[in-house]
Design a protein around this motif. Structure first.
Motif, PDB file in Angstrom:
ATOM      1  N   ILE A 176       2.168  -0.395 -11.791  1.00  0.00           N
ATOM      2  CA  ILE A 176       1.400  -0.692 -10.585  1.00  0.00           C
ATOM      3  C   ILE A 176       1.720   0.296  -9.472  1.00  0.00           C
ATOM      4  N   ALA A 231      -2.633 -16.257   5.089  1.00  0.00           N
ATOM      5  CA  ALA A 231      -1.443 -15.683   4.467  1.00  0.00           C
ATOM      6  C   ALA A 231      -0.149 -16.311   4.950  1.00  0.00           C
ATOM      7  N   ALA A 282      -0.796   2.735  -7.326  1.00  0.00           N
ATOM      8  CA  ALA A 282      -0.937   2.785  -5.872  1.00  0.00           C
ATOM      9  C   ALA A 282      -0.785   4.210  -5.363  1.00  0.00           C
ATOM     10  N   GLY A 328       1.205  -5.713  -0.790  1.00  0.00           N
ATOM     11  CA  GLY A 328       0.776  -6.718  -1.754  1.00  0.00           C
ATOM     12  C   GLY A 328       1.520  -6.595  -3.069  1.00  0.00           C
ATOM     13  N   VAL A 329       1.707  -5.340  -3.537  1.00  0.00           N
ATOM     14  CA  VAL A 329       2.450  -5.139  -4.784  1.00  0.00           C
ATOM     15  C   VAL A 329       3.878  -5.643  -4.632  1.00  0.00           C
ATOM     16  N   LEU A 376       5.130  -7.831  -2.492  1.00  0.00           N
ATOM     17  CA  LEU A 376       5.319  -9.251  -2.192  1.00  0.00           C
ATOM     18  C   LEU A 376       4.917 -10.147  -3.349  1.00  0.00           C
ATOM     19  N   THR A 377       4.132  -9.628  -4.290  1.00  0.00           N
ATOM     20  CA  THR A 377       3.675 -10.500  -5.355  1.00  0.00           C
ATOM     21  C   THR A 377       4.368 -10.214  -6.678  1.00  0.00           C
ATOM     22  N   ASN A 378       5.489  -9.536  -6.647  1.00  0.00           N
ATOM     23  CA  ASN A 378       6.224  -9.315  -7.883  1.00  0.00           C
ATOM     24  C   ASN A 378       7.688  -9.628  -7.633  1.00  0.00           C
ATOM     25  N   LYS A 379       8.325 -10.050  -8.666  1.00  0.00           N
ATOM     26  CA  LYS A 379       9.759 -10.247  -8.543  1.00  0.00           C
ATOM     27  C   LYS A 379      10.418  -8.882  -8.596  1.00  0.00           C
ATOM     28  N   LEU A 422      -1.241  -1.690   2.988  1.00  0.00           N
ATOM     29  CA  LEU A 422      -1.461  -3.114   2.740  1.00  0.00           C
ATOM     30  C   LEU A 422      -1.353  -3.422   1.249  1.00  0.00           C
ATOM     31  N   LEU A 423      -1.955  -2.539   0.419  1.00  0.00           N
ATOM     32  CA  LEU A 423      -1.894  -2.753  -1.028  1.00  0.00           C
ATOM     33  C   LEU A 423      -0.456  -2.655  -1.531  1.00  0.00           C
ATOM     34  N   THR A 467       1.320  -3.885 -15.365  1.00  0.00           N
ATOM     35  CA  THR A 467       0.194  -4.800 -15.389  1.00  0.00           C
ATOM     36  C   THR A 467      -0.363  -4.851 -16.796  1.00  0.00           C
TER      37      THR A 467
END
Lengths: 177, 102
Positions: A35, A167, A39, A80-81, A83-86, A76-77, A94
């Protein structure tokens, strides 16, 4: 070659350089499984498209592209990457599905688009715009496009409030604390 | 080499559009799907600016400016939704999120 013009050659060579950059990095965005690599490939795609806007003598759009896309949306993306992955997992990969049907659909759409653009459509090109685009944009914004301009500002305001509302963390939990 | 005309930009934007569509169809991570959407929006903007240049009018440039603004709003709201999905389901795999409620 008889009348070889180095300026024209450099103009075209740089165009093709940026076109290849855009295509290769856009392909990396959708074909690479990591991912983070996707990006950062998107970064090169957006910069290349900004260079294309310069070729189309739309300098203001090029600068806006860099400011909004590279400075805003890409960051922003990346947020997002992150904050949404451990983060403890070592590789952010992905999964891929529907590979073969998607490839067929992509090639069919690409082929039909190219066929339509290049062979069926007969574009009537008028007089090319060669001047800078900053001053005309200013005139258009306060004359023909004043209503869309105002509406878009309201839309940005609403999107800001809506995004902040969606959010944030669960309101009931934070209220009970 | 032929002179750089309208067709060069149209071909480029067609390639970008189909690559973005491929990304939307194949990726399972919602953030990468958003990247595909950004590719498609960029392809549309490139077409608008190219037509504006070879038409000599300003309509295409103005439309692409509004398109960029809408793309920014879209990215903000979509990422807010993705973050909310992650807070509820602990994953952003769009193949696993198939319920409207927990």
């Amino acid at each position: 070659m008889e009348n070889f013009d180095f300026g024209v050659f450099a103009y075209q060579a740089i165009f093709y350089l940026f076109a290849i950059l855009i295509v290769v990095s856009a392909a990396m965005v959708v074909f690479v499984r990591s991912i983070i690599y996707s990006a950062f490939s998107l970064l090169f795609t957006l910069f290349g498209i900004s260079a294309m806007y310069v070729y189309l003598s739309a300098d203001f759009v090029a600068v806006t592209q860099i400011v909004v896309y590279v400075g805003g949306i890409l960051i922003l993306l990346l947020f997002g990457v992150m904050l949404t992955n451990k983060i403890t997992q070592e590789r952010l990969l992905t999964d891929v599905f529907n590979l073969v049907p998607s490839l067929l659909i992509m090639l069919a759409i690409l082929g039909s688009l190219l066929y339509t653009f290049l062979f069926r459509a007969k574009w009537h090109t008028g007089e090319q715009r060669t001047t800078t685009v900053v001053e005309p944009i200013g005139y258009e914004v306060i004359t023909n496009y004043v209503l869309p301009f105002e509406i878009v500002s309201i839309l940005l305001f609403v999107a800001l409030i809506g995004a902040a509302y969606i959010a944030r963390s669960d309101s009931k939990v934070s209220a009970s604390k | 080499m032929p002179e750089i005309g309208l067709n060069h930009f149209l071909v480029l934007s067609a390639i970008l559009f189909s690559l973005g569509l491929f990304g939307i169809m194949t990726r399972r991570n919602a953030v990468v799907v958003l990247m595909g959407v950004e590719l498609i929006l960029n392809a549309a903007n490139l077409n608008l600016v190219a037509f504006s240049k070879f038409n000599g009018t300003m309509s295409g440039v103005m439309f692409s400016m509004f398109g960029i603004i809408l793309a920014a709003a879209e990215a903000a709201v979509a990422l807010a939704i993705v973050l909310n999905i992650y807070a509820r389901f602990k994953t952003v795999d769009i193949g696993e999120i198939d319920t409207m409620r927990e």
